[in-house]
Design a protein around this motif. Structure first.
Motif, PDB file in Angstrom:
ATOM      1  N   GLY A 148      32.329  21.022  -3.908  1.00 33.57           N
ATOM      2  CA  GLY A 148      32.556  19.966  -2.933  1.00 33.57           C
ATOM      3  C   GLY A 148      31.814  18.714  -3.351  1.00 33.57           C
ATOM      4  N   LEU A 149      31.959  17.668  -2.568  1.00 30.76           N
ATOM      5  CA  LEU A 149      31.306  16.391  -2.820  1.00 30.76           C
ATOM      6  C   LEU A 149      30.700  15.907  -1.518  1.00 30.76           C
ATOM      7  N   SER A 150      29.796  14.959  -1.589  1.00 31.20           N
ATOM      8  CA  SER A 150      29.338  14.344  -0.345  1.00 31.20           C
ATOM      9  C   SER A 150      30.505  13.690   0.379  1.00 31.20           C
ATOM     10  N   GLU A 151      31.469  13.159  -0.396  1.00 27.91           N
ATOM     11  CA  GLU A 151      32.629  12.479   0.189  1.00 27.91           C
ATOM     12  C   GLU A 151      33.659  13.455   0.761  1.00 27.91           C
ATOM     13  N   ALA A 152      33.575  14.714   0.377  1.00 26.97           N
ATOM     14  CA  ALA A 152      34.444  15.779   0.900  1.00 26.97           C
ATOM     15  C   ALA A 152      33.655  17.067   0.722  1.00 26.97           C
ATOM     16  N   ALA A 153      32.948  17.473   1.771  1.00 25.82           N
ATOM     17  CA  ALA A 153      31.880  18.462   1.626  1.00 25.82           C
ATOM     18  C   ALA A 153      32.319  19.786   1.028  1.00 25.82           C
ATOM     19  N   SER A 154      33.521  20.232   1.304  1.00 23.95           N
ATOM     20  CA  SER A 154      33.933  21.553   0.822  1.00 23.95           C
ATOM     21  C   SER A 154      35.400  21.497   0.423  1.00 23.95           C
ATOM     22  N   ILE A 155      35.669  21.741  -0.861  1.00 25.73           N
ATOM     23  CA  ILE A 155      37.014  21.566  -1.414  1.00 25.73           C
ATOM     24  C   ILE A 155      37.593  22.873  -1.939  1.00 25.73           C
ATOM     25  N   ALA A 156      36.809  23.614  -2.715  1.00 22.69           N
ATOM     26  CA  ALA A 156      37.330  24.831  -3.339  1.00 22.69           C
ATOM     27  C   ALA A 156      36.225  25.863  -3.472  1.00 22.69           C
ATOM     28  N   ALA A 157      36.638  27.133  -3.577  1.00 23.01           N
ATOM     29  CA  ALA A 157      35.690  28.236  -3.744  1.00 23.01           C
ATOM     30  C   ALA A 157      36.460  29.470  -4.197  1.00 23.01           C
ATOM     31  N   PRO A 158      35.768  30.445  -4.819  1.00 22.41           N
ATOM     32  CA  PRO A 158      36.439  31.701  -5.153  1.00 22.41           C
ATOM     33  C   PRO A 158      36.937  32.392  -3.878  1.00 22.41           C
ATOM     34  N   ALA A 159      38.112  32.993  -3.951  1.00 27.05           N
ATOM     35  CA  ALA A 159      38.675  33.707  -2.804  1.00 27.05           C
ATOM     36  C   ALA A 159      38.275  35.179  -2.860  1.00 27.05           C
ATOM     37  N   PHE A 160      38.330  35.835  -1.702  1.00 23.57           N
ATOM     38  CA  PHE A 160      38.046  37.268  -1.626  1.00 23.57           C
ATOM     39  C   PHE A 160      39.049  38.011  -2.516  1.00 23.57           C
ATOM     40  N   PRO A 161      38.590  38.900  -3.388  1.00 23.29           N
ATOM     41  CA  PRO A 161      39.498  39.558  -4.341  1.00 23.29           C
ATOM     42  C   PRO A 161      40.704  40.228  -3.674  1.00 23.29           C
ATOM     43  N   GLY A 162      41.882  39.815  -4.092  1.00 26.83           N
ATOM     44  CA  GLY A 162      43.107  40.457  -3.629  1.00 26.83           C
ATOM     45  C   GLY A 162      43.750  39.850  -2.404  1.00 26.83           C
ATOM     46  N   ILE A 163      43.016  39.028  -1.645  1.00 25.42           N
ATOM     47  CA  ILE A 163      43.588  38.451  -0.434  1.00 25.42           C
ATOM     48  C   ILE A 163      44.772  37.549  -0.785  1.00 25.42           C
ATOM     49  N   PHE A 164      45.816  37.607   0.001  1.00 23.85           N
ATOM     50  CA  PHE A 164      47.064  36.850  -0.236  1.00 23.85           C
ATOM     51  C   PHE A 164      47.650  37.143  -1.622  1.00 23.85           C
ATOM     52  N   GLY A 165      47.267  38.285  -2.200  1.00 24.60           N
ATOM     53  CA  GLY A 165      47.764  38.636  -3.531  1.00 24.60           C
ATOM     54  C   GLY A 165      47.201  37.778  -4.638  1.00 24.60           C
ATOM     55  N   LEU A 166      46.069  37.123  -4.391  1.00 27.32           N
ATOM     56  CA  LEU A 166      45.505  36.195  -5.370  1.00 27.32           C
ATOM     57  C   LEU A 166      44.845  36.928  -6.531  1.00 27.32           C
ATOM     58  N   GLU A 167      44.978  36.351  -7.710  1.00 28.40           N
ATOM     59  CA  GLU A 167      44.254  36.838  -8.868  1.00 28.40           C
ATOM     60  C   GLU A 167      42.768  36.497  -8.697  1.00 28.40           C
ATOM     61  N   PRO A 168      41.862  37.286  -9.295  1.00 28.92           N
ATOM     62  CA  PRO A 168      40.430  36.975  -9.169  1.00 28.92           C
ATOM     63  C   PRO A 168      40.117  35.572  -9.683  1.00 28.92           C
ATOM     64  N   ALA A 169      39.145  34.929  -9.038  1.00 33.41           N
ATOM     65  CA  ALA A 169      38.673  33.625  -9.516  1.00 33.41           C
ATOM     66  C   ALA A 169      37.650  33.877 -10.606  1.00 33.41           C
ATOM     67  N   LEU A 170      38.033  33.672 -11.841  1.00 34.70           N
ATOM     68  CA  LEU A 170      37.174  33.962 -12.981  1.00 34.70           C
ATOM     69  C   LEU A 170      35.915  33.094 -12.941  1.00 34.70           C
ATOM     70  N   PRO A 171      34.816  33.556 -13.559  1.00 34.87           N
ATOM     71  CA  PRO A 171      33.573  32.769 -13.546  1.00 34.87           C
ATOM     72  C   PRO A 171      33.738  31.359 -14.098  1.00 34.87           C
TER      73      PRO A 171
END
Length: 623
Positions: free
Chosen positions: A401-424
């Motif tokens: 995130g940024l001060s201008e937009a505090a929270s933008i992206a983050a790793p998702a819980f593994p498997g939720i919505f069929g998502l692939e893991p968020a790699l390191p």
């Protein structure tokens, strides 16, 4: 039944059209605009105030529990006490009430002038209460770094147009020095003048019995005063009205002040509620169960604002606060209070991961640790993950995130919505309510998946702009609604975002771009573990051709120090050359240093290292 965001149940965080965590499968696509797999925010009134989101007026308070605990003194503020004190102080702060401080009405945006209360304090048990009193009183406030020098404080007081100030008692000497600098007449760097009224300075004291400190009324005295005043029922206003100001990090010039509306603040708080609820539903457990949290992130910072102020009473959180970072006190607190969550920044992750003290304490209660506010190297994320018994050796996730937009992206819980893991190597997926594009910073055209570009984002967390700085605001938004983050990223085939570097930190070598973070990660990834910390920047090559040399500053591990700097430099140089293309080699040399300078939130001050080097070279050439 219509959705009601004020009902006291976790289901209020799920929008009527929210995706099902089991049944909905997110489908990556090639459209230039992509959005969060978590879907939109739940509906809310257009004029909702942050305080009334946290404390809906028609809901009774839940059963009482410890809300904030001082890890040093063990002083405790319960939820019910917090609410009563915030209400009392708000009665004193209301411009249309008895108003013993003679506060004026606050501006709704930067087109107006009005009362703005500065919040100048280190982390304190009662800082969040003062913030909620401001929300409830519709008093705009601005968070100021307690590490400010007198000059920096003077500058920020002017940029935020602070008219009144809450100051921690230990910072009064810095304030006095700042006030000696005058109104700012004749300062060519800014046309804004100092408007702080010294008679509107109140003191946050560690001694609750005091009514005055150095001739200024204390917060406690005002809370006592407010407890004797009658409550006047009124509809609080919020929505797109300005709620508070943030101080930018100042890593590229003097700090600016950015505006945050009630809608911005609520949206930042809601994102954690939505992801936490959906993750729990996917895992088949009760959402938003009580948590015990380590409290060290600065409260004046956007990250700290989310943790300690915007989530009060949205779920049961007991926050054990450290007035300042102390590694052993943090470890003792984790063991003593059986803390379950560790929100951290990269320098603290590194200390916890590499200190032998970590082995002496029981960390088995920790079920969640995460990092934010700055880039977290992969090796450090893995090191701490291996030390936490419940992590299974998985790396510590890092949000973006940024001060201008505090929270933008983050790793998702593994498997939720069929998502692939968020790699390191990624910062994960977009958070609820967010949309993004990846754009060529020169042509301003969207790039294809897999190509590098600047991340542009839009959503309700995005600031409306910099306070009374139309030029800086115009530079922030290249197109209406789209915030230019200034970060170089790559969107992969699964719509995960890979962070590459700050655009301003890209090093141009003979027309080719070098990401400083890539070189830093390579140094940290040496198989012998030679480097504890690293900073890479472009330095002048002396040819005046627009090209730069790549230079590194490294902090050695205790073991590698025994080998000698010359041997280490040779090994690291060979390692870089075996792993990276020629234009990424350390043509500007390498220097061993004791520490890499960083902001309190963990951002590396590459500019400071580069400037030191250039000053040294310039001085040497004069000899």
């Amino acid at each position: 039944m219509t959705h009601d965001i004020s009902k006291p149940h976790w289901s209020r965080w799920i929008a009527p059209n929210a995706p099902d965590p089991h049944k909905t499968k997110y489908k990556p696509h090639n459209n230039t605009i992509f959005s969060s797999p978590y879907g939109p925010f739940p509906p809310s009134p257009s004029d909702l105030n942050i305080h009334e989101l946290c404390f809906p007026p028609n809901n009774p308070l839940p059963p009482d529990y410890p809300l904030f605990i001082n890890a040093v003194t063990e002083e405790t503020v319960t939820l019910h006490k917090f609410y009563a004190r915030a209400c009392a102080l708000a009665r004193v702060f209301r411009h249309d009430g008895p108003n013993p401080l003679r506060l004026g009405k606050s501006p709704v945006n930067d087109q107006e002038d009005g009362e703005i209360l500065g919040m100048y304090s280190r982390n304190h048990l009662h800082y969040p209460m003062v913030a909620h009193a401001c929300f409830r009183a519709e008093l705009v406030f601005g968070g100021i770094s307690p590490a400010s020098t007198p000059y920096e404080l003077w500058w920020v007081l002017r940029k935020m147009q602070i008219t009144s100030l809450m100051c921690h008692e230990t910072l009064l000497p810095v304030l006095r020095e700042a006030l000696k600098m005058g109104s700012g007449e004749g300062d060519k760097a800014s046309s804004l003048r100092l408007v702080l009224d010294p008679n509107k300075v109140i003191v946050l004291s560690d001694d609750s019995s005091l009514n005055t400190v150095s001739g200024h009324r204390t917060v406690e005295a005002l809370v006592r005063k407010g407890s004797t005043l009658p409550e006047v029922p009124r509809k609080l206003l919020g929505g797109d009205k300005m709620a508070y100001l943030f101080q930018s990090s100042g890593t590229s010039g003097l700090p600016k002040a950015m505006m945050i509306t009630h809608r911005n603040g609520m949206s930042s708080g809601l994102q954690g509620m939505i992801t936490g609820t959906q993750n729990a539903r996917f895992a088949g457990v009760e959402p938003l169960t009580p948590q015990r949290v380590l409290g060290v992130i600065p409260m004046y910072h956007s990250y700290g604002m989310i943790l300690w102020i915007l989530r009060v009473n949205l779920m049961q959180l007991t926050n054990v606060l450290l007035p300042r970072w102390d590694l052993e006190l943090a470890l003792k607190s984790i063991e003593k209070y059986k803390l379950t969550a560790l929100p951290l920044v990269p320098p603290l992750v590194r200390q916890l991961a590499q200190s032998p003290l970590t082995e002496k304490y029981d960390l088995s209660s920790v079920i969640l640790a995460g990092s934010g506010a700055a880039y977290l190297p992969q090796d450090v994320a893995y090191q701490l993950g291996k030390k936490l018994p419940t992590s299974g050796g998985a790396p510590i996730p890092s949000g973006y995130g940024l001060s201008e937009a505090a929270s933008i992206a983050a790793p998702a819980f593994p498997g939720i919505f069929g998502l692939e893991p968020a790699l390191p190597s990624t910062i994960g997926y977009l958070l609820p309510g967010m949309e993004a594009r990846v754009v060529d910073p020169d042509s301003l055209r969207d790039v294809k998946k897999g190509e590098r570009g600047e991340l542009w984002v839009r959503g309700d967390v995005v600031t409306p702009g910099y306070f009374k700085d139309a030029k800086a605001t115009a530079e922030l938004f290249a197109q209406p609604g789209w915030l230019r983050t200034g970060d170089l990223v790559m969107r992969d085939d699964q719509d995960r975002i890979h962070y590459l570097d700050r655009l301003k930190e890209m090093i141009k070598v003979k027309g080719l771009q070098v990401a400083a973070t890539e070189v830093e990660d390579t140094l940290l990834d040496h198989p012998e573990g030679l480097v504890r910390d690293a900073c890479v920047a472009g330095v002048d090559n002396g040819r005046r051709d627009g090209s730069l040399f790549v230079r590194a500053w490294v902090v050695l591990t205790t073991e590698s120090e025994k080998q000698g700097e010359e041997a280490i430099a040779r090994k690291l140089d060979e390692w870089i050359q075996s792993r990276l293309s020629r234009h990424k080699w350390l043509t500007g040399g390498m220097e061993v240093v004791d520490a890499i300078p960083r902001t309190p939130s963990g951002k590396m001050l590459r500019r400071e290292m580069r400037d030191r080097y250039h000053a040294h070279v310039k001085g040497r050439n004069k000899l």
